[in-house]
Design a protein around this motif. Structure first.
Motif, PDB file in Angstrom:
ATOM      1  N   HIS A 165       0.835  -1.200   0.000  1.00 31.42           N
ATOM      2  CA  HIS A 165       0.000   0.000   0.000  1.00 31.42           C
ATOM      3  C   HIS A 165       0.872   1.253   0.000  1.00 31.42           C
ATOM      4  O   HIS A 165       0.916   1.992   0.992  1.00 31.42           O
ATOM      5  CB  HIS A 165      -0.927   0.009   1.223  1.00 31.42           C
ATOM      6  CG  HIS A 165      -1.762  -1.217   1.363  1.00 31.42           C
ATOM      7  ND1 HIS A 165      -1.369  -2.305   2.129  1.00 31.42           N
ATOM      8  CD2 HIS A 165      -2.957  -1.547   0.815  1.00 31.42           C
ATOM      9  CE1 HIS A 165      -2.301  -3.245   2.051  1.00 31.42           C
ATOM     10  NE2 HIS A 165      -3.272  -2.811   1.268  1.00 31.42           N
ATOM     11  N   ASP A 168       0.960   7.744  -2.962  1.00 32.84           N
ATOM     12  CA  ASP A 168       1.440   8.594  -4.052  1.00 32.84           C
ATOM     13  C   ASP A 168       1.712  10.001  -3.542  1.00 32.84           C
ATOM     14  O   ASP A 168       1.216  10.419  -2.489  1.00 32.84           O
ATOM     15  CB  ASP A 168       0.449   8.617  -5.210  1.00 32.84           C
ATOM     16  CG  ASP A 168      -0.866   9.272  -4.830  1.00 32.84           C
ATOM     17  OD1 ASP A 168      -0.922  10.518  -4.806  1.00 32.84           O
ATOM     18  OD2 ASP A 168      -1.832   8.549  -4.543  1.00 32.84           O
ATOM     19  N   THR A 216       7.653   2.497  -5.233  1.00 26.37           N
ATOM     20  CA  THR A 216       7.129   1.624  -6.271  1.00 26.37           C
ATOM     21  C   THR A 216       6.761   2.521  -7.442  1.00 26.37           C
ATOM     22  O   THR A 216       5.860   3.361  -7.323  1.00 26.37           O
ATOM     23  CB  THR A 216       5.882   0.860  -5.786  1.00 26.37           C
ATOM     24  OG1 THR A 216       6.234   0.045  -4.670  1.00 26.37           O
ATOM     25  CG2 THR A 216       5.323  -0.014  -6.898  1.00 26.37           C
ATOM     26  N   LYS A 219       3.357   4.225  -8.412  1.00 28.80           N
ATOM     27  CA  LYS A 219       2.356   4.024  -7.348  1.00 28.80           C
ATOM     28  C   LYS A 219       2.635   4.866  -6.112  1.00 28.80           C
ATOM     29  O   LYS A 219       1.709   5.377  -5.498  1.00 28.80           O
ATOM     30  CB  LYS A 219       2.284   2.539  -6.972  1.00 28.80           C
ATOM     31  CG  LYS A 219       1.747   1.661  -8.098  1.00 28.80           C
ATOM     32  CD  LYS A 219       1.587   0.227  -7.634  1.00 28.80           C
ATOM     33  CE  LYS A 219       0.986  -0.640  -8.740  1.00 28.80           C
ATOM     34  NZ  LYS A 219       0.816  -2.054  -8.311  1.00 28.80           N
TER      35      LYS A 219
END
Length: 228
Positions: A165, A168, A216, A219
């Protein structure tokens, strides 16, 4: 929410959403006071509440609470400011308008499972190795000195992210941007958060021996598992 000498007990909190019918002045004032003690928070109108979920805690007002509870957030505990009636069976507690800060603090402690063992007169242990205070951060006895903005970004990620999770840049900035700054352009948010993350990683590098915050691609960011 507290004087500088006692505000440190809030430092394990993550996201707080201050909700009103619109993005009102009273909601902005509450957010500013929360940010002042180093806790990430955002303001939301009822119409855009869904866009901010999930959050740890909702702070709202007695004249708005019934409308908030008609939104898809029954699982989020609410602190409701004002003199009106609040049904505590609806996962909520009322707070007086002139003394809501300790109610918010205690609600956050309960939601995050922070016990007396983690508290210290000068700060709080986020993990067994990591101590946070308004004045310094210490990891395994080594002091680290993030700026106020870097602390907000770190705490947001600490409380609300993992590898599955990531968060951003736009969401991070929404909860961590200074009071009074308007909603930023996406490119600006990307650059600002990337800079904060780079500085946090550089400051923790010697103490931890690896990158604390990872990305990531496409993301967002997260605290690497096992680093703290």
């Amino acid at each position: 929410m507290a004087t500088p000498s006692s505000a440190c007990i809030l430092y394990n909190e993550s996201m707080i959403l201050v909700c009103d019918r619109g993005e009102s002045g009273r909601a902005a004032s509450i957010r500013e006071r929360i940010l002042r003690v180093g806790v990430p928070a955002a303001v939301s109108a009822l119409a855009s509440l869904r866009e901010h979920l999930p959050v740890r805690l909702i702070v709202t007002f007695t004249d708005v609470f019934d409308e908030v509870r008609r939104m898809p957030c029954d699982d989020v505990f609410a602190v409701v400011i004002g003199d009106g009636f609040v049904n505590t069976a609806l996962n909520a507690v009322r707070a007086p308008a002139d003394r809501w800060e300790p109610v918010v603090r205690d609600a956050l402690f309960r939601q995050l499972g922070i016990g007396e063992a983690e508290k210290d007169p000068f700060g709080v242990f986020l993990t067994a190795k990591l101590f946070f205070s308004p004045y310094f951060t210490e990891y395994r006895g080594r002091q680290v000195f993030p700026t106020a903005a870097e602390k907000l970004v770190f705490l947001h990620l600490f409380g609300c992210s993992d590898e599955r999770h990531p968060r951003d840049a736009g969401r991070i900035e929404r909860f961590c941007r200074p009071a009074g700054r308007k909603e930023p352009d996406p490119d600006g948010a990307q650059n600002r958060i990337a800079a904060h993350v780079a500085h946090i990683n550089a400051k923790f590098a010697d103490a931890i021996g690896t990158r604390l915050i990872r990305e990531t691609r496409g993301k967002g960011y997260f605290i690497a598992a096992g680093t703290l």
